[in-house]
Design an enzyme around this catalytic site. Structure first.
Site, short mmCIF file in Angstrom:
data_model
loop_
_atom_site.label_atom_id
_atom_site.label_comp_id
_atom_site.label_asym_id
_atom_site.label_seq_id
_atom_site.Cartn_x
_atom_site.Cartn_y
_atom_site.Cartn_z
N ASP A 82 -19.53 -0.12 -87.50
CA ASP A 82 -18.81 -1.38 -87.31
C ASP A 82 -19.46 -2.22 -86.21
O ASP A 82 -19.92 -1.69 -85.19
CB ASP A 82 -17.35 -1.06 -86.95
CG ASP A 82 -16.43 -2.25 -87.14
OD1 ASP A 82 -16.77 -3.15 -87.93
OD2 ASP A 82 -15.35 -2.25 -86.52
N HIS A 83 -19.51 -3.52 -86.42
CA HIS A 83 -19.92 -4.50 -85.40
C HIS A 83 -21.15 -4.08 -84.59
O HIS A 83 -21.08 -3.90 -83.37
CB HIS A 83 -18.77 -4.77 -84.43
CG HIS A 83 -17.74 -5.70 -84.99
ND1 HIS A 83 -17.95 -7.05 -85.11
CD2 HIS A 83 -16.51 -5.47 -85.47
CE1 HIS A 83 -16.87 -7.61 -85.65
NE2 HIS A 83 -15.99 -6.67 -85.88
N GLY A 181 -7.87 -6.22 -81.47
CA GLY A 181 -6.86 -5.86 -80.48
C GLY A 181 -5.46 -6.08 -81.03
O GLY A 181 -5.26 -6.28 -82.23
N HIS A 208 -11.00 -8.41 -90.68
CA HIS A 208 -11.14 -7.78 -89.36
C HIS A 208 -9.87 -8.02 -88.55
O HIS A 208 -9.10 -8.92 -88.83
CB HIS A 208 -12.36 -8.35 -88.63
CG HIS A 208 -13.65 -7.73 -89.07
ND1 HIS A 208 -14.57 -7.20 -88.18
CD2 HIS A 208 -14.19 -7.54 -90.30
CE1 HIS A 208 -15.60 -6.72 -88.84
NE2 HIS A 208 -15.39 -6.92 -90.13
N THR A 233 -7.37 -0.59 -83.10
CA THR A 233 -6.55 -0.51 -81.89
C THR A 233 -5.26 0.26 -82.12
O THR A 233 -4.87 1.09 -81.28
CB THR A 233 -6.24 -1.92 -81.37
OG1 THR A 233 -7.46 -2.64 -81.18
CG2 THR A 233 -5.49 -1.85 -80.05
#
Length: 290
Positions: A82-83, A181, A208, A233
């Site tokens: 991811d990312h 988040g 996302h 999160t």
């Protein structure tokens, strides 16, 4: 069943108007928990790790654990990075056995994003690995990538079309108002933008910032074309809160085999809830029939 690329999995999800839940895991127990949830629900599964987790555990350890999960359950499971902004880390993960990677050059100018995505596509194509890219800027914090609220930018539908045509990337994560988040209020998701992008782009779209989005908003986003939803999160919070509760009740507890049990249970229950929300329960057999 070995780990598989998520490309076919996500195309089938978009066509079937459901999403595959993708979970960021940071420990073996978290990986086991989401796998057990998928097995119980007979759901396809995408196991994800951030760059920070890759550096912490090692891509070979993560890939080995995910491979065991796929082989034991026989489920269609993909392993996703991811990312990631670092080309070298992407290559290391592909070599270790990852079947999907995300090149995140969304913070760069459009032309540079295209260039870096094409470079990753060249490497991934030979390995049969899915590639995900991002357009616009999703707000919030993901490892060391921080995008302040005022700097978050929504993806332009026409730009999405041009980006897909020039890169051939398999899956696209357009910024549509979500954030990484936990949300401070109700997310301001631009559903008209999702619909416009989905109308123009045939590739599976990725949602996302899936932690804490109200259920009705998730269902609407999925119905409009989002074929994958990332959850990170909320899993960390569930995992950590369960462990904190053990120590609050038994401060002298020192056996990980004891306090990891409620942590795994909490993550598994949350994973099942997210799978239900995405509509991917019972879809494993559908993907295996290839």
């Amino acid at each position: 069943m070995p780990l598989i690329s998520s490309t076919d999995m996500l195309h089938r999800a978009r066509k079937g108007r459901y999403a595959v839940a993708a979970f960021n895991v940071h420990t073996l127990e978290m990986l086991q928990a989401v796998t057990e949830a998928a097995e119980e629900m007979q759901s396809p599964l995408i196991i994800q790790s951030t760059v920070g987790t890759v550096k912490h555990l090692g891509p070979d350890y993560i890939a080995a654990a995910a491979t065991v999960a796929a082989n034991r359950t026989g489920l269609p499971i993909a392993l996703h990075l991811d990312h990631c902004t670092d080309f070298d880390i992407i290559v290391k993960c592909i070599r270790a056995g990852y079947t999907s990677v995300m090149i995140d050059a969304s913070m760069l100018p459009f032309e540079e994003n295209v260039s870096r995505t094409k470079k990753v596509m060249e490497v991934a194509y030979a390995a049969g690995v899915n590639v995900e890219a991002e357009l616009g800027k999703v707000g919030g914090v993901e490892d060391d990538i921080v995008v302040e609220e005022q700097d978050a930018l929504l993806a332009d539908p026409d730009e999405c079309v041009a980006f897909m045509a020039r890169t051939g990337v398999h899956t696209l994560a357009p910024a549509i108002g979500t954030a990484h988040g936990i949300y401070k209020g109700t997310p301001n998701i631009d559903f008209k933008r999702i619909a416009a992008i989905a109308e123009l782009v045939t590739a599976p779209l990725v949602l996302h910032g899936g932690s804490g989005i109200p259920a009705e908003q998730v269902k609407l986003a999925v119905s409009l074309g989002m074929a994958k939803m990332n959850i990170a999160t909320e899993l960390r919070i569930a995992f950590s809160d369960a462990i904190k509760q053990v120590f609050a009740e038994r401060p002298s507890e020192n056996d990980p085999r004891t306090y990891m049990v409620p942590a795994k249970k909490a993550v598994k229950q949350l994973a099942i809830e997210k799978m239900q929300l995405c509509g991917c329960i019972g879809k494993a057999a559908h993907i295996q029939q290839r």
